[in-house]
Scaffold this motif. Structure first.
Motif, PDB file in Angstrom:
ATOM      1  N   GLN A  29      10.358   4.202   0.495  1.00  0.00           N
ATOM      2  CA  GLN A  29      10.468   2.944   1.219  1.00  0.00           C
ATOM      3  C   GLN A  29       9.155   2.580   1.901  1.00  0.00           C
ATOM      4  OE1 GLN A  29      13.730   3.550   3.908  1.00  0.00           O
ATOM      5  NE2 GLN A  29      15.307   3.297   2.332  1.00  0.00           N
ATOM      6  N   GLN A  30       8.508   3.584   2.505  1.00  0.00           N
ATOM      7  CA  GLN A  30       7.231   3.344   3.173  1.00  0.00           C
ATOM      8  C   GLN A  30       6.167   2.888   2.175  1.00  0.00           C
ATOM      9  OE1 GLN A  30       6.822   3.755   6.765  1.00  0.00           O
ATOM     10  NE2 GLN A  30       9.025   3.622   6.347  1.00  0.00           N
ATOM     11  N   MET A  31       6.191   3.474   0.984  1.00  0.00           N
ATOM     12  CA  MET A  31       5.229   3.103  -0.055  1.00  0.00           C
ATOM     13  C   MET A  31       5.354   1.630  -0.426  1.00  0.00           C
ATOM     14  SD  MET A  31       3.165   5.413  -1.607  1.00  0.00           S
ATOM     15  CE  MET A  31       3.189   4.890  -3.307  1.00  0.00           C
ATOM     16  N   ASP A  32       6.573   1.114  -0.405  1.00  0.00           N
ATOM     17  CA  ASP A  32       6.822  -0.253  -0.870  1.00  0.00           C
ATOM     18  C   ASP A  32       6.656  -1.312   0.211  1.00  0.00           C
ATOM     19  OD1 ASP A  32       7.354   0.654  -3.408  1.00  0.00           O
ATOM     20  OD2 ASP A  32       9.507   0.814  -3.087  1.00  0.00           O
ATOM     21  N   LEU A  33       6.419  -0.893   1.447  1.00  0.00           N
ATOM     22  CA  LEU A  33       6.240  -1.879   2.510  1.00  0.00           C
ATOM     23  C   LEU A  33       5.003  -2.730   2.235  1.00  0.00           C
ATOM     24  CD1 LEU A  33       6.990   0.234   5.727  1.00  0.00           C
ATOM     25  CD2 LEU A  33       8.441  -1.542   4.705  1.00  0.00           C
ATOM     26  N   PRO A  34       5.079  -4.037   2.402  1.00  0.00           N
ATOM     27  CA  PRO A  34       3.905  -4.892   2.134  1.00  0.00           C
ATOM     28  C   PRO A  34       2.725  -4.574   3.038  1.00  0.00           C
ATOM     29  CG  PRO A  34       5.669  -6.135   3.201  1.00  0.00           C
ATOM     30  CD  PRO A  34       6.257  -4.823   2.811  1.00  0.00           C
ATOM     31  N   GLN A  35       2.979  -4.021   4.217  1.00  0.00           N
ATOM     32  CA  GLN A  35       1.888  -3.694   5.140  1.00  0.00           C
ATOM     33  C   GLN A  35       1.343  -2.279   4.950  1.00  0.00           C
ATOM     34  OE1 GLN A  35       5.050  -4.289   5.874  1.00  0.00           O
ATOM     35  NE2 GLN A  35       5.778  -3.252   7.709  1.00  0.00           N
ATOM     36  N   ALA A  36       1.885  -1.531   3.986  1.00  0.00           N
ATOM     37  CA  ALA A  36       1.374  -0.181   3.717  1.00  0.00           C
ATOM     38  C   ALA A  36      -0.055  -0.262   3.188  1.00  0.00           C
ATOM     39  CB  ALA A  36       2.271   0.531   2.712  1.00  0.00           C
ATOM     40  N   ARG A  37      -0.874   0.694   3.601  1.00  0.00           N
ATOM     41  CA  ARG A  37      -2.256   0.743   3.117  1.00  0.00           C
ATOM     42  C   ARG A  37      -2.443   2.005   2.271  1.00  0.00           C
ATOM     43  NH1 ARG A  37      -6.875  -0.624   7.351  1.00  0.00           N
ATOM     44  NH2 ARG A  37      -5.724   0.627   8.859  1.00  0.00           N
ATOM     45  N   HIS A  38      -3.223   1.848   1.197  1.00  0.00           N
ATOM     46  CA  HIS A  38      -3.443   2.941   0.263  1.00  0.00           C
ATOM     47  C   HIS A  38      -4.952   3.178   0.114  1.00  0.00           C
ATOM     48  CE1 HIS A  38       0.811   2.952  -1.014  1.00  0.00           C
ATOM     49  NE2 HIS A  38       0.719   1.644  -0.812  1.00  0.00           N
ATOM     50  N   LEU A  39      -5.454   4.179   0.791  1.00  0.00           N
ATOM     51  CA  LEU A  39      -6.882   4.474   0.748  1.00  0.00           C
ATOM     52  C   LEU A  39      -7.242   5.132  -0.581  1.00  0.00           C
ATOM     53  CD1 LEU A  39      -7.350   5.930   4.351  1.00  0.00           C
ATOM     54  CD2 LEU A  39      -7.184   3.544   3.599  1.00  0.00           C
ATOM     55  N   GLY A  40      -8.450   4.895  -1.026  1.00  0.00           N
ATOM     56  CA  GLY A  40      -8.900   5.460  -2.289  1.00  0.00           C
ATOM     57  C   GLY A  40     -10.133   6.320  -2.130  1.00  0.00           C
ATOM     58  N   PHE A  41     -10.174   7.419  -2.888  1.00  0.00           N
ATOM     59  CA  PHE A  41     -11.338   8.299  -2.923  1.00  0.00           C
ATOM     60  C   PHE A  41     -11.765   8.512  -4.365  1.00  0.00           C
ATOM     61  CE2 PHE A  41     -10.402   9.218   1.403  1.00  0.00           C
ATOM     62  CZ  PHE A  41     -11.504   9.865   1.948  1.00  0.00           C
ATOM     63  N   SER A  60      -7.932  -1.000   0.904  1.00  0.00           N
ATOM     64  CA  SER A  60      -6.595  -0.637   0.424  1.00  0.00           C
ATOM     65  C   SER A  60      -6.502  -0.901  -1.078  1.00  0.00           C
ATOM     66  CB  SER A  60      -5.527  -1.439   1.165  1.00  0.00           C
ATOM     67  OG  SER A  60      -4.238  -0.977   0.833  1.00  0.00           O
ATOM     68  N   LEU A  61      -6.125   0.129  -1.826  1.00  0.00           N
ATOM     69  CA  LEU A  61      -6.030   0.027  -3.280  1.00  0.00           C
ATOM     70  C   LEU A  61      -4.909  -0.905  -3.708  1.00  0.00           C
ATOM     71  CD1 LEU A  61      -6.272   3.811  -4.276  1.00  0.00           C
ATOM     72  CD2 LEU A  61      -8.053   2.080  -4.632  1.00  0.00           C
ATOM     73  N   PRO A  62      -5.076  -1.586  -4.828  1.00  0.00           N
ATOM     74  CA  PRO A  62      -3.947  -2.316  -5.413  1.00  0.00           C
ATOM     75  C   PRO A  62      -2.905  -1.301  -5.899  1.00  0.00           C
ATOM     76  CG  PRO A  62      -5.843  -2.337  -6.893  1.00  0.00           C
ATOM     77  CD  PRO A  62      -6.319  -1.746  -5.607  1.00  0.00           C
ATOM     78  N   PRO A  63      -1.612  -1.644  -5.849  1.00  0.00           N
ATOM     79  CA  PRO A  63      -0.557  -0.697  -6.228  1.00  0.00           C
ATOM     80  C   PRO A  63      -0.743  -0.080  -7.608  1.00  0.00           C
ATOM     81  CG  PRO A  63       0.388  -2.631  -5.167  1.00  0.00           C
ATOM     82  CD  PRO A  63      -1.071  -2.931  -5.372  1.00  0.00           C
ATOM     83  N   SER A  64      -1.342  -0.801  -8.528  1.00  0.00           N
ATOM     84  CA  SER A  64      -1.490  -0.291  -9.898  1.00  0.00           C
ATOM     85  C   SER A  64      -2.405   0.923  -9.986  1.00  0.00           C
ATOM     86  CB  SER A  64      -2.026  -1.403 -10.807  1.00  0.00           C
ATOM     87  OG  SER A  64      -3.304  -1.838 -10.363  1.00  0.00           O
ATOM     88  N   LEU A  65      -3.232   1.141  -8.973  1.00  0.00           N
ATOM     89  CA  LEU A  65      -4.173   2.263  -9.000  1.00  0.00           C
ATOM     90  C   LEU A  65      -3.720   3.445  -8.152  1.00  0.00           C
ATOM     91  CD1 LEU A  65      -7.652   0.475  -8.855  1.00  0.00           C
ATOM     92  CD2 LEU A  65      -6.486   1.462 -10.834  1.00  0.00           C
ATOM     93  N   VAL A  66      -2.597   3.322  -7.484  1.00  0.00           N
ATOM     94  CA  VAL A  66      -2.107   4.411  -6.633  1.00  0.00           C
ATOM     95  C   VAL A  66      -1.561   5.528  -7.513  1.00  0.00           C
ATOM     96  CG1 VAL A  66      -0.400   5.071  -4.911  1.00  0.00           C
ATOM     97  CG2 VAL A  66      -1.608   2.884  -4.708  1.00  0.00           C
TER      98      VAL A  66
END
Length: 301
Positions: A29-41, A60-66
């Motif tokens: 659920q947290q992953m799908d929140l619109p305000q979730a941020r996905h850092l990339g390395f 914040s990464l686009p969802p397709s790259l997570v």
């Protein structure tokens, strides 16, 4: 620039939410929140975005790259932050010219990020590195699976669980009266001297490790050892434990496999090195490192 009196990587304001991250449904659920941020390395480099008005911000990464995201925690109510490791050959151009990949050491040295942001990146880098190097069960060799938001790997074949590790390092400033002991390794920048340091071995206390390392590297006997401060060091997963140690002998015998040189420095020399005005051009580690803080403690700064 940021002038906070905090060592690099020591400030992290995230709520790590340990009791919740074992709930796979809640994490989804947290992953799908619109305000979730996905850092990339990409390897050791974090993806950051250049602000139009200057400075850097987390990208914040686009969802397709997570991919296999680790859960770092939450900035507040339902503001989760995750991190993913991208392929080493990831094309940066796809993110746009304003997105840069910068290693954490450079970010710390340049003080271009707020301390809490740097602490979050250190947490992410350490966890991502552990997962990239522990994909197989150390008990049976079968592929393992990420669990608990990245804080556990489970082996379906033998049911073994594996957890991220932190390697403790004792870093010692040995003092004797008005002098302190500093050494340099061949990999150091020209003219740089620093406090001695070494990994704490199994079954060893911090104090025992400090005494052993100083004697092995410089032949100096150490008496009292007092804790000073600590610093997470995400290169890749160390905890630097800074101590002040009492020197009991003064004749230095250098282990040339560990050190290129070691010598005693007076307080006046240390002051000059910290100020960048030593007559011989000698320097000490930058303020982002715990060695610098130990030296400032020695001169009363």
């Amino acid at each position: 620039m940021f002038a906070e009196d905090s060592l690099a990587f020591t400030v992290n304001a995230l709520d790590r939410m340990a009791p919740r991250r074992t709930d796979a449904g809640w994490l989804a659920q947290q992953m799908d929140l619109p305000q979730a941020r996905h850092l990339g390395f990409i390897g050791e480099r974090a993806l950051l975005v250049l602000n139009p008005l200057g400075g850097l911000a987390l990208y914040s990464l686009p969802p397709s790259l997570v991919r296999e995201p680790v859960f770092l925690g939450s900035e507040g109510e339902e503001k989760p932050i995750f991190a993913s490791l991208l392929p080493d050959d990831q094309d940066l151009a796809m993110f746009g010219e304003e997105v840069k990949a910068i290693d954490l050491r450079s970010l710390a040295m340049q003080s271009v990020l707020p301390p809490p942001m740097l602490g979050v990146l250190a947490q992410a880098r350490t966890l991502l590195h552990w997962h990239s190097t522990h994909r197989f069960c150390s008990r049976c060799g079968a592929p393992s699976e990420m669990r608990d938001g990245g804080y556990r790997r489970h082996c379906p074949a033998c049911a073994a669980d594996h957890f991220p590790r932190t390697d403790p390092v004792s870093i010692m400033l040995v003092t004797m009266g008005d002098r302190c002991l500093l050494g340099r390794q061949a990999r150091f920048a020209p003219g740089m001297y620093s406090a001695l340091a070494g990994f704490i071995e199994p079954g060893e206390t911090i104090e025992e490790a400090a005494r052993r390392e100083v004697f092995e590297e410089a032949g100096i006997r150490v008496g009292e050892v007092r804790y000073h401060s600590s610093q997470p060091w995400p290169f890749p997963a160390n905890l630097m434990i800074g101590v002040l140690a009492e020197g009991l002998s003064e004749t230095i015998t250098i282990d040339r496999t560990e050190l290129e040189d070691a010598r005693w420095f007076t307080r006046e020399e240390v002051r000059a090195m910290l100020a960048g005005r030593h007559p011989a051009g000698l320097i000490v580690p930058a303020p982002f490192a715990i060695a610098n803080r130990l030296l400032r403690s020695f001169i009363g700064a």
